[in-house]
Design a protein around this motif. Structure first.
Motif, short mmCIF file in Angstrom:
data_model
loop_
_atom_site.label_atom_id
_atom_site.label_comp_id
_atom_site.label_asym_id
_atom_site.label_seq_id
_atom_site.Cartn_x
_atom_site.Cartn_y
_atom_site.Cartn_z
N HIS A 223 4.89 -3.18 -1.16
CA HIS A 223 5.52 -2.84 0.11
C HIS A 223 6.66 -1.84 -0.06
N PHE A 224 7.39 -1.92 -1.19
CA PHE A 224 8.45 -0.92 -1.40
C PHE A 224 7.85 0.48 -1.48
N CYS A 225 6.78 0.62 -2.25
CA CYS A 225 6.17 1.95 -2.43
C CYS A 225 5.70 2.52 -1.10
N PHE B 256 3.23 7.34 -5.99
CA PHE B 256 3.79 6.03 -6.33
C PHE B 256 2.73 5.16 -7.00
N ASP B 257 3.07 4.61 -8.17
CA ASP B 257 2.24 3.62 -8.85
C ASP B 257 3.01 2.31 -8.90
N GLY B 258 2.29 1.20 -9.06
CA GLY B 258 2.93 -0.11 -9.13
C GLY B 258 2.44 -0.90 -10.33
N LEU B 259 3.30 -1.75 -10.85
CA LEU B 259 2.96 -2.60 -11.99
C LEU B 259 3.43 -4.01 -11.70
N ASP B 260 2.57 -4.99 -11.97
CA ASP B 260 2.94 -6.38 -11.77
C ASP B 260 2.06 -7.24 -12.67
N ALA C 131 -5.11 -1.63 -0.98
CA ALA C 131 -4.55 -1.44 0.37
C ALA C 131 -4.00 -0.04 0.58
N GLY C 132 -3.97 0.78 -0.48
CA GLY C 132 -3.48 2.14 -0.36
C GLY C 132 -1.97 2.27 -0.43
N ARG C 133 -1.25 1.20 -0.80
CA ARG C 133 0.20 1.27 -0.89
C ARG C 133 0.66 1.96 -2.16
N VAL C 134 -0.16 1.89 -3.22
CA VAL C 134 0.12 2.61 -4.46
C VAL C 134 -1.15 3.37 -4.85
#
Length: 367
Positions: free
Chosen positions: A149-151, A163-167, A178-181
């Motif tokens: 959601h931040f990205c 924007f990429d995300g890691l978790d 969802a296309g957020r990252v």
């Protein structure tokens, strides 16, 4: 005859199980876990500070899980030399799995997703804190991204940035779908960092470092991943906040047993400098989240009142217990309203001046 009449009829989707049905389905597994005892959920207690190695430790807090109400007792020790606060004994791998289960996923997924999804203003403000120092980063990795959601919000501030995300959960993969990252990495940052050396202009860690078993390794991974001249943006709870002492176990940022390390700002500044960063900005008022009194009242009420049905409890509450809980929560509404008003309109403007800011933010440039 219309085309629609030739189309096969789709089977009705399976109705989503109710919360009562979900709890009933989960209860046997939780009860089997608890029957084996809680000892395996903890590592041996350590006698030295994990940040500086000092043996001068003092217990700062003893508490229970006041969020999910899972069984167990947790201790936070504080180093008397460097003031680092840490969980001691720390959760084991089995303990982390048990206490995280049904918090961000499962039973807790909808509520947590809604909470995070509704905080777009806060996410924009976090991204905007970079504007005085960076015009348009080419790419940005958000570590501990959750569902991204931040990205999604930060893209409105930096529309030209990838924007990429890691978790370590499947949240990053869900964020990618969802296309957020653009790319979602699942795993731990230190393990994935060798694949990402010098790849990013910005790495962010928002309320992530306190969850890590080894925050020093996370910072080293960030240094490897960021290009020279790039930036690391970190936001964490402030263990020096006066609220931590005033509210005791009802201070939400303790978040036991999930928060393993709470780092004073001076410690983090020095560690970043030692790694080869230059701290270019420090903020306390800006990242303060005005919820301390409201959350404290709610946690106290939720703990005192008979709890809702949860799969880690042996039996569902009976009618009398549910009625008593409802009565106590209704009686607490005036305190909840007062806490909200004080948080937002009295404390927030003065939070940094009074030493009540519950978080701090550092921006550091990789040399």
């Amino acid at each position: 005859m219309s085309d629609a009449e030739h189309e096969p009829q789709q089977a009705d989707a399976e109705p989503e199980p109710s919360r009562t049905e979900q709890v009933a389905a989960l209860r046997p597994a939780y009860q089997a876990d608890l029957a084996r005892g809680l000892e395996r959920f903890f590592e041996p207690r350590r006698s030295d500070c994990p940040w500086c190695g000092s043996a001068r430790l003092k217990t700062r807090l003893r508490t229970t899980d006041v969020i999910q109400h899972k069984p167990g007792h947790f201790v936070l020790d504080r180093c008397q030399d460097c003031r680092h606060t840490f969980q001691n004994p720390r959760l084991s791998a089995e303990g982390l799995e048990f206490y995280y289960r049904d918090f961000y996923d499962g039973l807790g997924e909808k509520q947590v997703g809604k909470t995070f999804g509704d905080r777009t203003t806060m996410y924009r403000q976090r991204a905007e804190s970079l504007l005085p120092f960076v015009e348009t980063p080419k790419n940005w990795l958000d570590v501990g991204t959750g569902h991204g959601h931040f990205c999604e919000s930060a893209r409105t501030v930096f529309p030209g940035t990838a924007f990429d995300g890691l978790d370590f959960t499947d949240g990053a993969e869900l964020a990618e779908r969802a296309g957020r990252v653009e790319r979602g990495y699942r795993g731990t940052f230190p393990d994935l960092a060798p694949e990402l050396v010098g790849h990013y202009d910005v790495v962010s860690m928002f309320h992530y470092l306190e969850h890590s078993t080894e925050p020093g390794r996370e910072l080293e991974a960030a240094h490897r991943t960021i290009r020279p001249g790039g930036h690391l943006l970190i936001e964490v709870p402030d263990p020096d906040s006066r609220y931590a002492r005033l509210l005791g176990r009802w201070w939400l940022p303790w978040l036991q047993p999930q928060h393993l390390h709470l780092v004073p700002v001076e410690n983090l500044r020095r560690r970043l400098t030692d790694l080869g960063f230059t701290v270019v900005a420090e903020q306390h008022a800006e990242p303060h989240d005005p919820v301390d009194l409201l959350a404290g009242v709610w946690l106290a009420l939720d703990t005192a009142a008979p709890r809702e049905d949860l799969p880690w409890l042996p039996h569902p509450p009976n009618r009398r217990q549910r009625t008593l809980r409802t009565t106590m929560l209704i009686a607490g509404v005036p305190a909840l309203i007062l806490g909200t008003l004080l948080d937002r309109f009295v404390i927030k403007p003065l939070s940094h001046r009074l030493g009540l800011s519950n978080a701090y933010r550092l921006l550091a440039r990789r040399d």
